[in-house]
Design a protein around this motif. Structure first.
Motif, PDB file in Angstrom:
ATOM      1  N   ARG A  92       0.816  -1.209   0.000  1.00 48.97           N
ATOM      2  CA  ARG A  92       0.000   0.000   0.000  1.00 48.97           C
ATOM      3  C   ARG A  92       0.856   1.269   0.000  1.00 48.97           C
ATOM      4  NH1 ARG A  92      -5.476   0.321   2.200  1.00 48.97           N
ATOM      5  NH2 ARG A  92      -6.107   2.508   2.369  1.00 48.97           N
TER       6      ARG A  92
ATOM      7  N   GLY B 295      -4.505   0.340   6.037  1.00 48.19           N
ATOM      8  CA  GLY B 295      -4.804   1.763   6.062  1.00 48.19           C
ATOM      9  C   GLY B 295      -5.110   2.297   7.442  1.00 48.19           C
TER      10      GLY B 295
ATOM     11  N   ARG C  52      -0.958   5.622   8.979  1.00 53.17           N
ATOM     12  CA  ARG C  52      -0.534   6.446   7.846  1.00 53.17           C
ATOM     13  C   ARG C  52       0.792   7.124   8.192  1.00 53.17           C
ATOM     14  NH1 ARG C  52      -6.134   9.899   7.052  1.00 53.17           N
ATOM     15  NH2 ARG C  52      -7.595   8.142   7.223  1.00 53.17           N
TER      16      ARG C  52
END
Length: 327
Positions: A112, A286, A289
């Motif tokens: 990601r 997620g 961050r």
């Protein structure tokens, strides 16, 4: 390989841009092409000579993300990330086109995250994890006060504590950026009160905080100590402004307080890799961050990047060592 090098301690301008031979790999080692490497405040202090363990000449830099070029067949071509309290101090670091690392420290970068984002995680999240999870063992339902909540480590701490289910109170003398994690995760607005212990107790029904993560230290130590609930834990990671502190020992033991010191420099590349492995699922999902990237610079521009970090730029400065530089 191209690299920044400390030959003598001083201001960022003393850093040299040099060409060196790639390291000859020993047993159990791998060579990583560095795609991105962030500049931490500790890197700036290292160049200035504040780290007594550093031996010269030395390539600085702790955090990186890149691609394995040499090593075990199963790792060659893998996109990896890493950090270490030895990198840049007692072994050559990440502010170079390549870095030699132990195979045991290799961990695959979360898909990601881009390289620059992955290189912005290391020191901030490893320090926060070491303090909150390993040292203080913060649990769901507990109240955590973060002093210096608007900074990189404070932001990482807020995210980890929120994921654990803790109630978060943020404190900072400066207004954090609107996109700072503390704004979305704190149970209360960031406190900038002159009397922080009173403000914390007012928001906790008079109890105080179960744990205080003091990212400033030194000048804030006594204030942080005064915010603790009964049997509260105080985590210290820095000593800003003063290295020696005093406090009322009777009050300390009557409150059954705990004082915990955490130094991310004690976690080398391999030990840090184990923490990054624990953090990786949160980044893939997620939940976590990285801090925002303020600027990306080449190796030739890195001295100016160091200067901006020294001046307190908001966000991360990331070096891209293989973006067309030549020493």
């Amino acid at each position: 390989m191209n690299a920044l090098q400390i030959r003598q301690f001083g201001a960022p301008e003393t850093l040299e841009l040099v060409t060196r031979a790639e390291p000859a790999l020993g047993p159990g080692m791998a060579l990583v092409r560095v795609e991105a490497a962030s500049i931490n405040p500790s890197d700036v202090k290292n160049v200035a000579g504040a780290m007594k363990q550093t031996t010269l000449p030395r390539i600085p830099g702790r955090d990186y993300a890149g691609v394995v070029e040499q090593g075990p067949a199963e790792w060659v071509g893998a996109e990896v990330w890493g950090s270490g309290g030895d990198a840049g101090f007692t072994r050559d670091g990440t502010h170079a086109s390549h870095i030699e690392v132990p195979v045991a420290s290799l961990r695959r970068k979360p898909e990601r995250l881009g390289f620059a984002e992955a290189a912005s995680v290391g020191v901030n999240f490893i320090t926060a994890w070491s303090g909150i999870v390993e040292a203080a063992q913060v649990k769901a339902g507990e109240t955590l006060l973060i002093i210096g909540a608007g900074g990189g480590v404070g932001g990482a701490a807020a995210q980890i504590a929120h994921h654990l289910g803790a109630r978060i109170i943020g404190a900072d003398r400066h207004a954090p950026r609107p996109d700072a994690p503390i704004h979305r995760l704190a149970a209360h607005q960031v406190i900038g009160a002159e009397d922080l212990p009173a403000a914390v107790r007012a928001t906790t029904g008079g109890n105080g905080a179960d744990a205080v993560f003091d990212t400033v230290g030194g000048v804030t130590f006594r204030t942080a100590l005064g915010c603790l609930a009964l049997r509260g834990r105080l985590i210290e990671i820095s000593a800003t402004g003063q290295r020696e502190v005093t406090f009322n020992l009777a009050d300390f033991y009557h409150n059954e307080s705990r004082l915990l010191g955490v130094d991310s420099l004690k976690r080398d590349l391999t030990a840090s890799a184990r923490i990054l492995e624990a953090l990786a699922p949160g980044f893939e999902a997620g939940v976590y961050r990285p801090a925002p990237i303020a600027e990306t610079v080449s190796l030739r521009q890195a001295r100016e990047g160091y200067r901006k970090v020294a001046d307190g730029i908001a966000g991360r400065v990331v070096i891209t060592p293989n973006a067309g530089d030549a020493a």
